[in-house]
Design a protein around this motif. Structure first.
Motif, PDB file in Angstrom:
ATOM      1  N   ASN A  23       0.851  -1.185   0.000  1.00 35.51           N
ATOM      2  CA  ASN A  23       0.000   0.000   0.000  1.00 35.51           C
ATOM      3  C   ASN A  23       0.890   1.239   0.000  1.00 35.51           C
ATOM      4  O   ASN A  23       1.099   1.883   1.007  1.00 35.51           O
ATOM      5  CB  ASN A  23      -0.912   0.010   1.227  1.00 35.51           C
ATOM      6  N   ALA A  24       1.486   1.515  -1.139  1.00 38.66           N
ATOM      7  CA  ALA A  24       2.425   2.629  -1.241  1.00 38.66           C
ATOM      8  C   ALA A  24       2.456   3.139  -2.673  1.00 38.66           C
ATOM      9  O   ALA A  24       1.953   2.495  -3.581  1.00 38.66           O
ATOM     10  CB  ALA A  24       3.817   2.180  -0.826  1.00 38.66           C
ATOM     11  N   ASP A  45      -5.384  17.308   2.797  1.00 41.75           N
ATOM     12  CA  ASP A  45      -5.818  16.011   3.295  1.00 41.75           C
ATOM     13  C   ASP A  45      -6.200  16.136   4.772  1.00 41.75           C
ATOM     14  O   ASP A  45      -5.872  15.295   5.593  1.00 41.75           O
ATOM     15  CB  ASP A  45      -4.721  14.960   3.101  1.00 41.75           C
ATOM     16  N   TYR A  63       5.115   6.394   1.055  1.00 42.40           N
ATOM     17  CA  TYR A  63       3.828   6.028   1.613  1.00 42.40           C
ATOM     18  C   TYR A  63       2.834   7.162   1.438  1.00 42.40           C
ATOM     19  O   TYR A  63       3.205   8.331   1.419  1.00 42.40           O
ATOM     20  CB  TYR A  63       3.991   5.673   3.093  1.00 42.40           C
ATOM     21  N   PRO A  64       1.543   6.853   1.335  1.00 43.51           N
ATOM     22  CA  PRO A  64       0.524   7.906   1.179  1.00 43.51           C
ATOM     23  C   PRO A  64       0.535   8.863   2.358  1.00 43.51           C
ATOM     24  O   PRO A  64       1.021   8.540   3.436  1.00 43.51           O
ATOM     25  CB  PRO A  64      -0.786   7.107   1.126  1.00 43.51           C
ATOM     26  N   ARG A  80      -1.735  10.022   4.469  1.00 43.37           N
ATOM     27  CA  ARG A  80      -2.361   9.627   5.733  1.00 43.37           C
ATOM     28  C   ARG A  80      -1.486   8.646   6.502  1.00 43.37           C
ATOM     29  O   ARG A  80      -1.359   8.738   7.713  1.00 43.37           O
ATOM     30  CB  ARG A  80      -3.732   9.023   5.466  1.00 43.37           C
ATOM     31  N   SER A  81      -0.887   7.705   5.806  1.00 44.16           N
ATOM     32  CA  SER A  81      -0.003   6.744   6.476  1.00 44.16           C
ATOM     33  C   SER A  81       1.209   7.442   7.068  1.00 44.16           C
ATOM     34  O   SER A  81       1.641   7.128   8.180  1.00 44.16           O
ATOM     35  CB  SER A  81       0.462   5.672   5.487  1.00 44.16           C
ATOM     36  N   ARG A  82       1.786   8.409   6.348  1.00 44.55           N
ATOM     37  CA  ARG A  82       2.938   9.148   6.868  1.00 44.55           C
ATOM     38  C   ARG A  82       2.558   9.937   8.102  1.00 44.55           C
ATOM     39  O   ARG A  82       3.297   9.979   9.089  1.00 44.55           O
ATOM     40  CB  ARG A  82       3.503  10.084   5.801  1.00 44.55           C
ATOM     41  N   ARG A  83       1.398  10.589   8.056  1.00 46.86           N
ATOM     42  CA  ARG A  83       0.966  11.383   9.218  1.00 46.86           C
ATOM     43  C   ARG A  83       0.690  10.473  10.407  1.00 46.86           C
ATOM     44  O   ARG A  83       1.023  10.807  11.536  1.00 46.86           O
ATOM     45  CB  ARG A  83      -0.268  12.203   8.870  1.00 46.86           C
ATOM     46  N   ARG A  84       0.045   9.343  10.169  1.00 45.74           N
ATOM     47  CA  ARG A  84      -0.236   8.390  11.238  1.00 45.74           C
ATOM     48  C   ARG A  84       1.084   7.921  11.863  1.00 45.74           C
ATOM     49  O   ARG A  84       1.209   7.860  13.085  1.00 45.74           O
ATOM     50  CB  ARG A  84      -1.022   7.206  10.672  1.00 45.74           C
ATOM     51  N   TYR A  85       2.073   7.612  11.048  1.00 43.75           N
ATOM     52  CA  TYR A  85       3.381   7.176  11.541  1.00 43.75           C
ATOM     53  C   TYR A  85       4.048   8.292  12.344  1.00 43.75           C
ATOM     54  O   TYR A  85       4.604   8.055  13.419  1.00 43.75           O
ATOM     55  CB  TYR A  85       4.271   6.761  10.361  1.00 43.75           C
TER      56      TYR A  85
END
Length: 178
Positions: A6-7, A144, A17-18, A20-25
């Motif tokens: 999922n990238a 986003d 990474y998208p 949202r995934s970067r922000r979540r990380y």
């Protein structure tokens, strides 16, 4: 066969990474750092040591902070400062420094920079509502962030109810046609 990832791949071999995934990380990493007080103190010490010599030099007294009598007597710095040992920059000097540092445009520059954009907006959209709807959608895609979109909608609602003259200007006729 390789598993689906999922990238996004910008270049062969590079994986990004998208958003949202970067922000979540990033949020998870920040929470992990903040959970350990010893780690926070250890990281804060070098930052404090680096910043402390600049903190004392950063204070610049201005005429805006002085009592009105002193401001009037010295014409906001145009006719000297109230204390010989403490030079106070005039408001005119500070404004020109801000203009230079942040490249604040003049009215003529703004008309040259903005006029083509305004003409394009008036030719493309039929109303303020249509224009601002597209701006909100662009904000959603660009940031986003639901909070950014909600903040923009709140600001638009305040603009519509304000008594500011620009809030009641009608959309020019001759806009986009269906």
């Amino acid at each position: 066969m390789a598993e689906a990832v999922n990238a996004l791949q910008n270049h062969p071999g590079d994986v990004e990474y998208p958003v949202r995934s970067r922000r979540r990380y990033t949020r998870a990493l920040d929470a992990k750092r903040k959970a350990d007080p010893a780690e926070m103190r250890r990281r804060a010490l070098p930052v404090t040591l680096i910043a402390s010599p600049f903190g004392t030099a950063a204070f610049t007294p201005t005429f805006a902070e002085l009592p009105q009598e002193l401001r009037a007597k010295h014409r906001d710095g145009e006719e000297g400062a109230p204390w010989f040992a403490l030079p106070v920059a005039s408001l005119k000097q500070l404004r020109s420094a801000l203009d230079e540092q942040f490249k604040i445009v003049t009215k003529a520059d703004a008309e040259l920079l903005l006029e083509p954009s305004v003409e394009k907006a008036f030719a493309t959209y039929r109303s303020w509502d249509e224009y601002w709807r597209e701006v909100v959608i662009a904000t959603a895609f660009r940031t986003d962030s639901l909070q950014a979109v909600q903040s923009q909608r709140d600001a638009l609602a305040e603009l519509r109810t304000s008594r500011w003259p620009a809030a009641s200007v009608p959309w020019p006729m001759g806009g986009a046609t269906a």
